[in-house]
Design an enzyme around this catalytic site. Structure first.
Site, PDB file in Angstrom:
ATOM      1  N   HIS A 142      88.663   8.140  26.247  1.00 27.88           N
ATOM      2  CA  HIS A 142      89.785   7.196  26.305  1.00 27.88           C
ATOM      3  C   HIS A 142      90.420   7.132  27.686  1.00 27.88           C
ATOM      4  CE1 HIS A 142      90.616   6.930  21.689  1.00 27.88           C
ATOM      5  NE2 HIS A 142      89.468   6.412  22.062  1.00 27.88           N
ATOM      6  N   PHE A 356      77.360  44.024  43.633  1.00 30.14           N
ATOM      7  CA  PHE A 356      78.624  43.686  44.277  1.00 30.14           C
ATOM      8  C   PHE A 356      78.395  43.095  45.668  1.00 30.14           C
ATOM      9  CE2 PHE A 356      80.225  46.132  40.880  1.00 30.14           C
ATOM     10  CZ  PHE A 356      81.591  45.899  40.779  1.00 30.14           C
TER      11      PHE A 356
END
Length: 475
Positions: A142, A356
């Protein structure tokens, strides 16, 4: 029934969400009725008495044009939104399709906040575009608050929908047939969706439709609307609304939409939280690092890590590893051995490796990056397993403070925490804190002694599986 079905579709990456105004209300935005309240007042109409809000918008357009409606959309939906608990939960689940009739940006903003690449479709011209590496598509059937003149709100807009936005209709029809939808905050009063559902039902020619699910708040005697001016109970109106809701629930079954009736809207959050916990219970983050293994010989430590990971995979757990020194390689080897020995298992479905980062980037220090990285990894897991926890610093073996941080993050995110205290170091510190609060960590109560002193790998692994089973039964 709902949770089992949703979990199955999540596992198959086949769940879609359809969000109505009720979802956005949780972020402080108005629903359609409140959006049109002032507009109805200008027409000398009582919006609380109007069921056909599309016509209310059209009447105002007929009398005053579009500008006031556009201004109402801009004013109501440009405000800063509040945090949305339900959308936060949905964003953490593997859902790659969202549909909404809402004009706000709650869905795409929340997805972006968890670093998901979102492909937003607002206009028909965007349907042909494909955003690379996207994690989710948001179909705003919409329109959007940024383009108020193009939003669907008046009767004219709805009547032109098939010409202006036909591709949305076609796409939605296909997905309603192939995917399972979870409708949240949706009233099923929208004429577009009703028409699409009707077409699908007719085209299936009586065959069983795909099962979908929606939430409805039960008609409740305690609601203010059932109080007369003298404070007495309006039984007639209550019974009428109850009958109407029952009929609505039965009617939606024609389209394969199963209604979940709740007493209060907060129950939706609890249901979603439970679904998330159940879905993530099989995702295990193994936190550990070791320059040395203390009471364990190198061989004992290697076997524990290897066989624990292998056993988790054999029971269909998904292992997440940050590749911790002295731990990660054995976790990976054990996981891969089980995956490669089973032709039905694919690596990506059972193992996530997240080494890491080693360099600063994005204006953040390495410590900041690691904290962010830890939160991201832990957020994806349901259970945290802690083992060992030491590192070398200035030639000495010290406690791995990163594991302590991971423990704190896991607590904040309400994860299930299982520290194998007998492995010592940071894990022993975590274990001692957990042991002091077995009311909170109730699932460890019967296993606490084994976790504290046991070194035999088979007994430790068996006990961990017992803990998992206890957690599952509680959900």
């Amino acid at each position: 029934m709902l949770e089992k079905a949703i979990l199955k579709e999540l596992k198959n990456n086949n769940l879609a969400v359809f969000a109505g105004a009720g979802l956005s209300r949780g972020s402080g935005f108005v629903d359609w009725k409140e959006l049109l309240r002032d507009i109805a007042d200008e027409l000398e109409l009582d919006v609380d008495k109007e069921m056909d809000l599309v016509s209310v918008a059209q009447y105002h357009y007929n009398a005053n044009g579009r500008q006031t409606i556009n201004e109402a959309i801009i004013e109501e939906f440009q405000r800063t939104s509040e945090k949305n608990k339900n959308m936060d939960i949905l964003s953490r689940l593997p859902i790659n399709t969202y549909w909404t009739t809402n004009y706000d940006s709650i869905i795409e903003d929340t997805l972006s906040s968890v670093k998901k690449v979102t492909d937003v479709k607002i206009s028909q011209s965007q349907m042909k575009n494909y955003k690379p590496d996207r994690d989710a598509v948001v179909y705003k059937m919409h329109g959007d608050k940024e383009f108020p003149d193009e939003t669907v709100i008046t009767r004219d807009d709805y009547e032109r929908y098939d010409s202006d936005r036909r591709m949305f209709t076609t796409q939605l029809k296909g997905e309603l047939i192939s995917k399972t939808f979870l409708f949240i905050g949706f009233s099923f009063e929208d004429p577009n969706l009703e028409q699409i559902l009707s077409r699908i039902r007719v085209e299936l020619l009586g065959k069983s439709p795909k099962n979908h699910y929606c939430f409805f708040r039960k008609v409740n005697q305690s609601d203010e609307r059932y109080k007369n001016s003298d404070g007495s109970f309006n039984e007639e109106e209550f019974k009428y609304d109850k009958v109407k809701q029952d009929l609505k629930v039965k009617d939606l079954k024609r389209y394969g939409i199963n209604s979940v009736l709740i007493d209060e809207y907060v129950e939706i959050t609890r249901i979603l939280e439970n679904i998330e916990k159940k879905f993530k219970i099989n995702k295990v983050f193994i936190s550990g690092s070791a320059k040395e293994y203390g009471k364990y010989s190198n061989e004992e430590a290697k076997n524990l890590l290897h066989n624990l990971s292998k056993s988790l995979i054999s029971r269909n757990h998904h292992v997440i590893s940050g590749f911790g020194l002295g731990v990660g390689s054995y976790v990976i080897n054990g996981s891969l051995e089980e995956i490669f020995n089973n032709k039905n298992k694919r690596t990506n479905d059972y193992l996530t490796l997240r080494p890491f980062p080693q360099n600063e980037s994005g204006g953040k220090t390495l410590k900041e990056l690691w904290t962010e990285y830890r939160k991201d990894m832990i957020n994806d897991a349901g259970v945290m397993l802690f083992l060992f926890g030491n590192k070398e610093s200035d030639g000495k073996t010290v406690e791995a403070n990163g594991m302590i941080e991971e423990f704190q993050i896991a607590k904040e995110l309400n994860k299930f925490i299982i520290p194998i205290g007998s492995t010592g170091y940071a894990t022993e510190k975590i274990f001692n804190e957990v042991k002091k609060d077995l009311k909170k960590y109730w699932y460890l109560k019967e296993s606490i002694n084994i976790l504290e002193v046991e070194k035999d790998e088979s007994r430790i692994i068996d006990e961990i599986h017992k803990i998992f089973e206890k957690i599952r039964r509680s959900l």
